[in-house]
Write a protein that holds these residues in place. Structure first.
Motif, PDB file in Angstrom:
ATOM      1  N   ASP A   1       0.878  -1.147   0.079  1.00 25.42           N
ATOM      2  CA  ASP A   1      -0.106   0.041   0.093  1.00 25.42           C
ATOM      3  C   ASP A   1       0.881   1.214   0.121  1.00 25.42           C
ATOM      4  O   ASP A   1       1.647   1.430   0.825  1.00 25.42           O
ATOM      5  CB  ASP A   1      -1.008  -0.128   1.028  1.00 25.42           C
ATOM      6  CG  ASP A   1      -1.955   1.170   1.253  1.00 25.42           C
ATOM      7  OD1 ASP A   1      -2.030   1.389   0.296  1.00 25.42           O
ATOM      8  OD2 ASP A   1      -2.442   1.470   2.341  1.00 25.42           O
ATOM      9  N   PRO A   2       0.732   2.258  -1.010  1.00 22.42           N
ATOM     10  CA  PRO A   2       1.516   3.268  -0.959  1.00 22.42           C
ATOM     11  C   PRO A   2       1.448   4.210   0.107  1.00 22.42           C
ATOM     12  O   PRO A   2       2.399   4.884   0.587  1.00 22.42           O
ATOM     13  CB  PRO A   2       1.023   3.947  -2.240  1.00 22.42           C
ATOM     14  CG  PRO A   2       0.498   2.954  -3.122  1.00 22.42           C
ATOM     15  CD  PRO A   2      -0.150   2.135  -1.985  1.00 22.42           C
ATOM     16  N   ALA A   3       0.217   4.435   0.688  1.00 28.53           N
ATOM     17  CA  ALA A   3       0.131   5.098   1.883  1.00 28.53           C
ATOM     18  C   ALA A   3       0.728   4.477   2.981  1.00 28.53           C
ATOM     19  O   ALA A   3       1.493   5.514   3.678  1.00 28.53           O
ATOM     20  CB  ALA A   3      -1.576   5.316   2.016  1.00 28.53           C
ATOM     21  N   PHE A   4       0.811   3.388   3.281  1.00 29.99           N
ATOM     22  CA  PHE A   4       1.348   2.803   4.453  1.00 29.99           C
ATOM     23  C   PHE A   4       2.795   3.027   4.160  1.00 29.99           C
ATOM     24  O   PHE A   4       3.554   3.422   5.071  1.00 29.99           O
ATOM     25  CB  PHE A   4       1.280   1.194   4.424  1.00 29.99           C
ATOM     26  CG  PHE A   4       2.175   0.444   5.311  1.00 29.99           C
ATOM     27  CD1 PHE A   4       2.058   0.557   6.583  1.00 29.99           C
ATOM     28  CD2 PHE A   4       3.173  -0.490   4.696  1.00 29.99           C
ATOM     29  CE1 PHE A   4       2.902  -0.228   7.580  1.00 29.99           C
ATOM     30  CE2 PHE A   4       3.905  -0.942   5.609  1.00 29.99           C
ATOM     31  CZ  PHE A   4       3.606  -0.750   6.659  1.00 29.99           C
ATOM     32  N   LEU A   5       3.396   2.837   2.862  1.00 24.77           N
ATOM     33  CA  LEU A   5       4.925   3.008   2.732  1.00 24.77           C
ATOM     34  C   LEU A   5       5.228   4.179   2.986  1.00 24.77           C
ATOM     35  O   LEU A   5       6.381   4.813   3.450  1.00 24.77           O
ATOM     36  CB  LEU A   5       5.230   2.706   1.011  1.00 24.77           C
ATOM     37  CG  LEU A   5       5.127   1.064   0.768  1.00 24.77           C
ATOM     38  CD1 LEU A   5       5.525   0.901  -0.447  1.00 24.77           C
ATOM     39  CD2 LEU A   5       5.931   0.247   1.911  1.00 24.77           C
ATOM     40  N   ARG A   6       4.650   5.396   2.548  1.00 26.85           N
ATOM     41  CA  ARG A   6       4.891   6.862   2.775  1.00 26.85           C
ATOM     42  C   ARG A   6       5.191   7.077   4.162  1.00 26.85           C
ATOM     43  O   ARG A   6       5.778   7.653   4.916  1.00 26.85           O
ATOM     44  CB  ARG A   6       3.837   7.735   2.018  1.00 26.85           C
ATOM     45  CG  ARG A   6       4.091   9.217   2.050  1.00 26.85           C
ATOM     46  CD  ARG A   6       2.929   9.826   1.150  1.00 26.85           C
ATOM     47  NE  ARG A   6       2.433   9.250  -0.102  1.00 26.85           N
ATOM     48  CZ  ARG A   6       1.426   8.993  -0.091  1.00 26.85           C
ATOM     49  NH1 ARG A   6       0.303   8.952   0.571  1.00 26.85           N
ATOM     50  NH2 ARG A   6       1.075   8.370  -1.387  1.00 26.85           N
ATOM     51  N   ASN A   7       3.883   6.515   4.916  1.00 25.65           N
ATOM     52  CA  ASN A   7       3.932   6.735   6.412  1.00 25.65           C
ATOM     53  C   ASN A   7       5.154   6.082   7.312  1.00 25.65           C
ATOM     54  O   ASN A   7       5.806   6.524   7.818  1.00 25.65           O
ATOM     55  CB  ASN A   7       2.414   6.244   6.960  1.00 25.65           C
ATOM     56  CG  ASN A   7       2.531   6.620   8.363  1.00 25.65           C
ATOM     57  OD1 ASN A   7       2.539   7.729   8.905  1.00 25.65           O
ATOM     58  ND2 ASN A   7       2.290   5.698   9.296  1.00 25.65           N
ATOM     59  N   GLN A   8       5.542   5.052   6.642  1.00 26.17           N
ATOM     60  CA  GLN A   8       6.531   4.176   7.122  1.00 26.17           C
ATOM     61  C   GLN A   8       7.810   4.967   7.025  1.00 26.17           C
ATOM     62  O   GLN A   8       8.817   5.099   7.781  1.00 26.17           O
ATOM     63  CB  GLN A   8       6.550   3.039   6.555  1.00 26.17           C
ATOM     64  CG  GLN A   8       7.694   1.891   7.110  1.00 26.17           C
ATOM     65  CD  GLN A   8       7.753   0.491   6.317  1.00 26.17           C
ATOM     66  OE1 GLN A   8       7.747   0.293   5.201  1.00 26.17           O
ATOM     67  NE2 GLN A   8       7.799  -0.409   7.097  1.00 26.17           N
ATOM     68  N   ARG A   9       7.950   5.544   5.681  1.00 29.10           N
ATOM     69  CA  ARG A   9       9.087   6.398   5.378  1.00 29.10           C
ATOM     70  C   ARG A   9       9.315   7.562   6.227  1.00 29.10           C
ATOM     71  O   ARG A   9      10.355   7.878   6.809  1.00 29.10           O
ATOM     72  CB  ARG A   9       9.090   6.919   3.940  1.00 29.10           C
ATOM     73  CG  ARG A   9      10.475   7.426   3.472  1.00 29.10           C
ATOM     74  CD  ARG A   9      10.362   7.515   2.039  1.00 29.10           C
ATOM     75  NE  ARG A   9       9.214   8.567   1.641  1.00 29.10           N
ATOM     76  CZ  ARG A   9       8.443   8.226   0.687  1.00 29.10           C
ATOM     77  NH1 ARG A   9       8.145   7.105   0.159  1.00 29.10           N
ATOM     78  NH2 ARG A   9       7.577   9.120   0.350  1.00 29.10           N
ATOM     79  N   PHE A  10       8.222   8.178   6.792  1.00 31.68           N
ATOM     80  CA  PHE A  10       8.255   9.333   7.663  1.00 31.68           C
ATOM     81  C   PHE A  10       8.438   8.936   8.981  1.00 31.68           C
ATOM     82  O   PHE A  10       9.082   9.730   9.596  1.00 31.68           O
ATOM     83  CB  PHE A  10       6.850  10.280   7.415  1.00 31.68           C
ATOM     84  CG  PHE A  10       6.843  11.033   6.222  1.00 31.68           C
ATOM     85  CD1 PHE A  10       7.671  11.939   5.935  1.00 31.68           C
ATOM     86  CD2 PHE A  10       5.728  10.790   5.194  1.00 31.68           C
ATOM     87  CE1 PHE A  10       7.562  12.536   4.759  1.00 31.68           C
ATOM     88  CE2 PHE A  10       5.278  11.427   4.337  1.00 31.68           C
ATOM     89  CZ  PHE A  10       6.268  12.477   3.964  1.00 31.68           C
ATOM     90  N   ALA A  11       8.019   8.021   9.297  1.00 33.38           N
ATOM     91  CA  ALA A  11       8.400   7.193  10.557  1.00 33.38           C
ATOM     92  C   ALA A  11       9.819   6.781  10.936  1.00 33.38           C
ATOM     93  O   ALA A  11      10.075   7.116  11.684  1.00 33.38           O
ATOM     94  CB  ALA A  11       7.319   5.907  10.994  1.00 33.38           C
ATOM     95  N   LYS A  12      10.430   6.411   9.861  1.00 30.79           N
ATOM     96  CA  LYS A  12      11.624   5.992   9.877  1.00 30.79           C
ATOM     97  C   LYS A  12      12.487   7.155   9.856  1.00 30.79           C
ATOM     98  O   LYS A  12      13.567   7.304  10.651  1.00 30.79           O
ATOM     99  CB  LYS A  12      12.034   5.121   8.754  1.00 30.79           C
ATOM    100  CG  LYS A  12      11.742   3.675   8.785  1.00 30.79           C
ATOM    101  CD  LYS A  12      12.252   3.004   7.503  1.00 30.79           C
ATOM    102  CE  LYS A  12      11.712   1.508   7.664  1.00 30.79           C
ATOM    103  NZ  LYS A  12      11.965   0.665   6.472  1.00 30.79           N
ATOM    104  N   LYS A  13      12.189   8.383   9.145  1.00 25.81           N
ATOM    105  CA  LYS A  13      12.829   9.446   9.103  1.00 25.81           C
ATOM    106  C   LYS A  13      12.959  10.405  10.671  1.00 25.81           C
ATOM    107  O   LYS A  13      14.042  10.705  10.914  1.00 25.81           O
ATOM    108  CB  LYS A  13      12.159  10.498   7.994  1.00 25.81           C
ATOM    109  CG  LYS A  13      13.028  11.758   7.865  1.00 25.81           C
ATOM    110  CD  LYS A  13      12.112  12.839   6.757  1.00 25.81           C
ATOM    111  CE  LYS A  13      12.779  14.003   6.772  1.00 25.81           C
ATOM    112  NZ  LYS A  13      12.184  14.900   5.603  1.00 25.81           N
TER     113      LYS A  13
END
Length: 66
Positions: A41-53
């Motif tokens: 899911d692209p929304a999940f991946l985007r959120n995961q990227r911000f969370a890691k950042k």
């Protein structure tokens, strides 16, 4: 002239295959370190990227006891 070809007598054999397989050992398939993100899911991946950042590890500040 018609040339008749002889039929093959042997269709399959497993001779020496066991020795070849065991020569370097039979191993389990290697586990992947990270799962593939393709098709997620692209929304999940985007959120995961911000969370890691923003998940920055801050070293503990040493308390001065003098």
């Amino acid at each position: 002239f018609a040339f008749a070809t002889m039929s093959k007598g042997k269709n399959h054999t497993t001779h020496n295959q066991g020795h070849k397989i065991h020569k370097n050992g039979i191993h389990r398939p290697k586990q992947e370190k990270y799962i593939a993100l393709k098709g997620m899911d692209p929304a999940f991946l985007r959120n995961q990227r911000f969370a890691k950042k923003h998940n920055v590890h801050h070293p503990k500040q040493e308390k001065k006891t003098e």
